[in-house]
Write a protein that holds these residues in place. Structure first.
Motif, PDB file in Angstrom:
ATOM      1  N   ASP A 279     -25.296  23.042 -27.401  1.00  0.00           N
ATOM      2  CA  ASP A 279     -25.577  24.243 -28.197  1.00  0.00           C
ATOM      3  C   ASP A 279     -26.897  24.900 -27.806  1.00  0.00           C
ATOM      4  OD1 ASP A 279     -24.693  26.079 -30.107  1.00  0.00           O
ATOM      5  OD2 ASP A 279     -25.959  25.201 -31.660  1.00  0.00           O
ATOM      6  N   GLU A 280     -27.246  24.808 -26.525  1.00  0.00           N
ATOM      7  CA  GLU A 280     -28.449  25.491 -26.043  1.00  0.00           C
ATOM      8  C   GLU A 280     -28.119  26.954 -25.791  1.00  0.00           C
ATOM      9  OE1 GLU A 280     -30.073  23.554 -22.660  1.00  0.00           O
ATOM     10  OE2 GLU A 280     -30.579  21.709 -23.731  1.00  0.00           O
ATOM     11  N   ARG A 281     -28.910  27.846 -26.356  1.00  0.00           N
ATOM     12  CA  ARG A 281     -28.660  29.274 -26.254  1.00  0.00           C
ATOM     13  C   ARG A 281     -29.804  29.946 -25.513  1.00  0.00           C
ATOM     14  NH1 ARG A 281     -24.489  27.537 -27.608  1.00  0.00           N
ATOM     15  NH2 ARG A 281     -23.101  28.194 -29.310  1.00  0.00           N
ATOM     16  N   PRO A 282     -29.668  30.151 -24.210  1.00  0.00           N
ATOM     17  CA  PRO A 282     -30.730  30.850 -23.483  1.00  0.00           C
ATOM     18  C   PRO A 282     -30.842  32.290 -23.949  1.00  0.00           C
ATOM     19  CG  PRO A 282     -28.795  30.561 -22.092  1.00  0.00           C
ATOM     20  CD  PRO A 282     -28.541  29.769 -23.340  1.00  0.00           C
ATOM     21  N   THR A 283     -32.049  32.812 -23.940  1.00  0.00           N
ATOM     22  CA  THR A 283     -32.285  34.190 -24.337  1.00  0.00           C
ATOM     23  C   THR A 283     -31.823  35.138 -23.232  1.00  0.00           C
ATOM     24  OG1 THR A 283     -34.501  34.273 -23.392  1.00  0.00           O
ATOM     25  CG2 THR A 283     -34.303  33.418 -25.642  1.00  0.00           C
ATOM     26  N   PRO A 284     -31.639  36.424 -23.552  1.00  0.00           N
ATOM     27  CA  PRO A 284     -31.274  37.388 -22.487  1.00  0.00           C
ATOM     28  C   PRO A 284     -32.274  37.400 -21.337  1.00  0.00           C
ATOM     29  CG  PRO A 284     -30.913  38.357 -24.650  1.00  0.00           C
ATOM     30  CD  PRO A 284     -31.585  37.040 -24.891  1.00  0.00           C
ATOM     31  N   VAL A 285     -33.560  37.243 -21.643  1.00  0.00           N
ATOM     32  CA  VAL A 285     -34.573  37.210 -20.585  1.00  0.00           C
ATOM     33  C   VAL A 285     -34.354  36.000 -19.680  1.00  0.00           C
ATOM     34  CG1 VAL A 285     -37.043  36.947 -20.107  1.00  0.00           C
ATOM     35  CG2 VAL A 285     -36.284  38.473 -21.928  1.00  0.00           C
ATOM     36  N   GLU A 286     -34.049  34.845 -20.271  1.00  0.00           N
ATOM     37  CA  GLU A 286     -33.829  33.634 -19.473  1.00  0.00           C
ATOM     38  C   GLU A 286     -32.572  33.745 -18.628  1.00  0.00           C
ATOM     39  OE1 GLU A 286     -36.021  30.381 -22.425  1.00  0.00           O
ATOM     40  OE2 GLU A 286     -33.875  30.777 -22.618  1.00  0.00           O
ATOM     41  N   ILE A 287     -31.523  34.392 -19.161  1.00  0.00           N
ATOM     42  CA  ILE A 287     -30.300  34.579 -18.383  1.00  0.00           C
ATOM     43  C   ILE A 287     -30.565  35.478 -17.178  1.00  0.00           C
ATOM     44  CG2 ILE A 287     -27.975  35.540 -18.418  1.00  0.00           C
ATOM     45  CD1 ILE A 287     -27.787  34.693 -21.356  1.00  0.00           C
ATOM     46  N   ALA A 288     -31.271  36.584 -17.426  1.00  0.00           N
ATOM     47  CA  ALA A 288     -31.607  37.485 -16.323  1.00  0.00           C
ATOM     48  C   ALA A 288     -32.502  36.791 -15.303  1.00  0.00           C
ATOM     49  CB  ALA A 288     -32.297  38.738 -16.864  1.00  0.00           C
ATOM     50  N   ALA A 289     -33.466  36.018 -15.794  1.00  0.00           N
ATOM     51  CA  ALA A 289     -34.359  35.289 -14.889  1.00  0.00           C
ATOM     52  C   ALA A 289     -33.584  34.250 -14.084  1.00  0.00           C
ATOM     53  CB  ALA A 289     -35.476  34.620 -15.690  1.00  0.00           C
ATOM     54  N   ALA A 290     -32.561  33.632 -14.698  1.00  0.00           N
ATOM     55  CA  ALA A 290     -31.753  32.642 -13.987  1.00  0.00           C
ATOM     56  C   ALA A 290     -31.036  33.278 -12.798  1.00  0.00           C
ATOM     57  CB  ALA A 290     -30.739  32.008 -14.941  1.00  0.00           C
ATOM     58  N   VAL A 291     -30.487  34.487 -13.004  1.00  0.00           N
ATOM     59  CA  VAL A 291     -29.815  35.189 -11.908  1.00  0.00           C
ATOM     60  C   VAL A 291     -30.806  35.480 -10.783  1.00  0.00           C
ATOM     61  CG1 VAL A 291     -28.573  37.274 -11.255  1.00  0.00           C
ATOM     62  CG2 VAL A 291     -28.094  36.187 -13.457  1.00  0.00           C
ATOM     63  N   VAL A 292     -32.020  35.924 -11.160  1.00  0.00           N
ATOM     64  CA  VAL A 292     -33.051  36.238 -10.160  1.00  0.00           C
ATOM     65  C   VAL A 292     -33.464  34.983  -9.401  1.00  0.00           C
ATOM     66  CG1 VAL A 292     -35.419  37.057  -9.842  1.00  0.00           C
ATOM     67  CG2 VAL A 292     -33.898  38.246 -11.421  1.00  0.00           C
ATOM     68  N   VAL A 293     -33.636  33.873 -10.127  1.00  0.00           N
ATOM     69  CA  VAL A 293     -34.058  32.624  -9.486  1.00  0.00           C
ATOM     70  C   VAL A 293     -32.998  32.132  -8.508  1.00  0.00           C
ATOM     71  CG1 VAL A 293     -34.513  30.180  -9.890  1.00  0.00           C
ATOM     72  CG2 VAL A 293     -35.600  31.899 -11.327  1.00  0.00           C
ATOM     73  N   VAL A 294     -31.740  32.115  -8.936  1.00  0.00           N
ATOM     74  CA  VAL A 294     -30.666  31.638  -8.061  1.00  0.00           C
ATOM     75  C   VAL A 294     -30.569  32.511  -6.808  1.00  0.00           C
ATOM     76  CG1 VAL A 294     -28.173  31.374  -7.853  1.00  0.00           C
ATOM     77  CG2 VAL A 294     -29.332  30.526  -9.879  1.00  0.00           C
ATOM     78  N   GLY A 295     -30.643  33.832  -6.990  1.00  0.00           N
ATOM     79  CA  GLY A 295     -30.616  34.718  -5.833  1.00  0.00           C
ATOM     80  C   GLY A 295     -31.802  34.505  -4.920  1.00  0.00           C
ATOM     81  N   GLY A 296     -32.977  34.318  -5.516  1.00  0.00           N
ATOM     82  CA  GLY A 296     -34.182  34.082  -4.718  1.00  0.00           C
ATOM     83  C   GLY A 296     -34.126  32.770  -3.971  1.00  0.00           C
ATOM     84  N   VAL A 297     -33.617  31.727  -4.625  1.00  0.00           N
ATOM     85  CA  VAL A 297     -33.491  30.423  -3.964  1.00  0.00           C
ATOM     86  C   VAL A 297     -32.521  30.514  -2.789  1.00  0.00           C
ATOM     87  CG1 VAL A 297     -32.624  28.072  -4.248  1.00  0.00           C
ATOM     88  CG2 VAL A 297     -34.147  29.047  -5.961  1.00  0.00           C
ATOM     89  N   LEU A 298     -31.412  31.247  -2.979  1.00  0.00           N
ATOM     90  CA  LEU A 298     -30.442  31.402  -1.898  1.00  0.00           C
ATOM     91  C   LEU A 298     -31.062  32.125  -0.707  1.00  0.00           C
ATOM     92  CD1 LEU A 298     -27.606  31.094  -0.787  1.00  0.00           C
ATOM     93  CD2 LEU A 298     -26.979  33.211  -1.953  1.00  0.00           C
TER      94      LEU A 298
END
Length: 333
Positions: A279-298
Motif C-alpha cells: 500500500d505504498e503510494r508514491p506522490t505525483p512528483v515521485e512518479i515523474a522523478a522515477a520516469v526521469v531516473v529510469v530514462g537517465g540511467v538507461l
C-alpha cells in the motif's frame, strides 16, 4: 503502468537481437530481483538490519566455500568488491529500509549505482564519457534530487541519503569487478559473499548489540517470524543464487548492451509490488522523478558509439580477439 510501458518499450528496442527465450529469462530475473526488495522488507520485520545482512551472506558464503571453484582473481579485487558491492551497499540499504525508506523507492534509488559507476570510471579509470552518457547522468541526478526533495518534505531525507550511499558503494564494487576481470562472473560474485559476514557482524555488534542479535535468533523459530525467515530464504536462494545464475548466463550468451537494459525493469517491479502489496503510494512528483531516473540511467548506461566505421571495425576485431571478460553489473537487493 505508464512507467512500465516506457521502460518495456526502451528495453525492447535495445534487446532486438536477444533470442525470445533469453528475453523471457531476463524479464524473469528482473521480476525475481524486484521481488527481492519485498523479501528484504519481510526479513527486516524481525531481524536487525545489519545482523540480517550478516546472516544473509553467511548462508551464501558457507556452501560457496565448499562447492564453488575459486574465481582465479586477485584477492584485493575480490575483497574490494565484497566490501563495496556486498558489505557497504547492503548495510546502507538495509538500515535505510529499516529507518523508513519505502520499499518501492529503494528499488528505484539504488539504480543510481549505474551513473555513479560511469562517473567513477571516468574519474578513477579514465574512461571517456559520451555526450549521451553525460545527459543521462544529469537526468538521473535531477530525478534523484526531486525524490530527495519530496522525501525531505515528509521529514524522511536520511533514508534516501543512506540508499544513495548504498548505490555509491555498489559503484565502487563495480570498479573492483572491472579490475578483477573474472572469467566466471557468477563464481566471482558468490565468492564475494565470503567478505561481508565478519565486518557486518562487527557493525551489528557495535550499533545493534548482542542482546538484539540473540533475541532475533532465539525467537525466530518458536515465534511468529516465519515471514521474516521466508524473506531471508528468498533473498538467499532466488535473489542471489538463481537470479545471479540466470543473469550471468544471459550475459555470456548475449552482448552486454542488449541484456543490461532489462535491469531497468527491477525498480518497475519493485514499485508496482510495493504499491499492490504494501500500500505504498508514491506522490505525483515521485512518479515523474522515477520516469526521469529510469530514462537517465538507461542513457547513462548505454555504451559509447564509435565515431567512424573504421574505428568500429577495428574495435570489433580487437574485441573479438580479447573477449569481454568483465563481470556484468547486477541489479538486485
Amino acid at each position: 503502468m505508464h512507467l512500465f510501458s516506457v521502460v518495456l518499450h526502451r528495453v525492447s528496442g535495445e534487446a532486438g537481437t536477444v533470442p525470445r527465450l533469453d528475453r523471457l529469462l531476463a524479464v524473469l530475473t528482473a521480476v525475481l530481483w524486484g521481488c527481492n526488495f519485498l523479501a528484504v522488507h519481510a526479513m527486516l520485520t524481525h531481524f536487525p538490519p545489519l545482523f540480517a545482512g550478516c546472516i544473509r551472506f553467511v548462508l551464501v558464503a558457507l556452501p560457496t566455500m565448499v562447492f564453488v571453484p575459486w574465481p582465479k582473481v586477485r584477492v584485493r579485487w575480490l575483497i574490494g568488491y565484497g566490501l563495496g558491492f556486498a558489505t557497504l551497499q547492503f548495510a546502507f540499504l538495509f538500515v535505510a529500509m529499516d529507518t523508513g525508506m519505502p520499499t518501492g523507492l529503494a528499488s528505484l534509488v539504488l539504480q543510481a549505482s549505474a551513473p555513479f559507476t560511469v562517473v567513477l570510471g571516468a574519474l578513477l579509470l579514465r574512461e571517456r564519457l559520451s555526450g549521451r552518457q553525460v545527459v543521462g547522468i544529469v537526468f538521473a541526478v535531477l530525478g534523484m534530487a526531486a525524490i530527495a526533495w519530496q522525501r525531505a518534505e515528509h521529514a524522511a531525507l536520511l533514508p534516501v541519503i543512506l540508499t544513495l550511499l548504498g548505490a555509491l558503494s555498489w559503484a565502487v564494487g563495480n570498479l573492483c569487478a572491472r579490475k578483477a576481470e573474472a572469467v566466471n562472473p557468477l563464481h566471482f560474485t558468490l565468492w564475494a559473499s565470503v567478505v561481508p559476514p565478519i565486518p557486518m557482524f562487527a557493525l551489528s555488534l557495535l550499533f545493534e548489540g548482542l542482546d538484539a542479535q540473540w533475541t532475533a535468533v532465539s525467537t525466530a523459530l518458536p515465534g511468529d517470524a516465519w515471514i521474516a525467515l521466508a524473506g531471508l530464504a528468498y533473498v538467499v536462494v532466488f535473489g542471489t543464487v538463481v537470479g545471479s545464475g540466470i543473469w550471468t548466463t544471459l550475459m555470456r550468451r548475449n552482448p552486454a548492451s542488449t541484456v543490461a537494459p532489462f535491469s531497468l525493469l527491477v525498480p518497475v517491479v519493485g514499485l508496482s509490488l510495493a504499491f499492490v502489496l504494501l500500500d505504498e503510494r508514491p506522490t505525483p512528483v515521485e512518479i515523474a522523478a522515477a520516469v526521469v531516473v529510469v530514462g537517465g540511467v538507461l542513457l547513462g548506461s548505454l555504451p559509447r558509439r564509435p565515431r567512424r566505421r573504421a574505428q568500429a571495425d577495428t574495435g570489433s576485431s580487437a574485441g573479438s580477439d580479447r573477449g569481454d571478460t568483465r563481470p556484468a553489473r547486477m541489479s538486485s537487493a
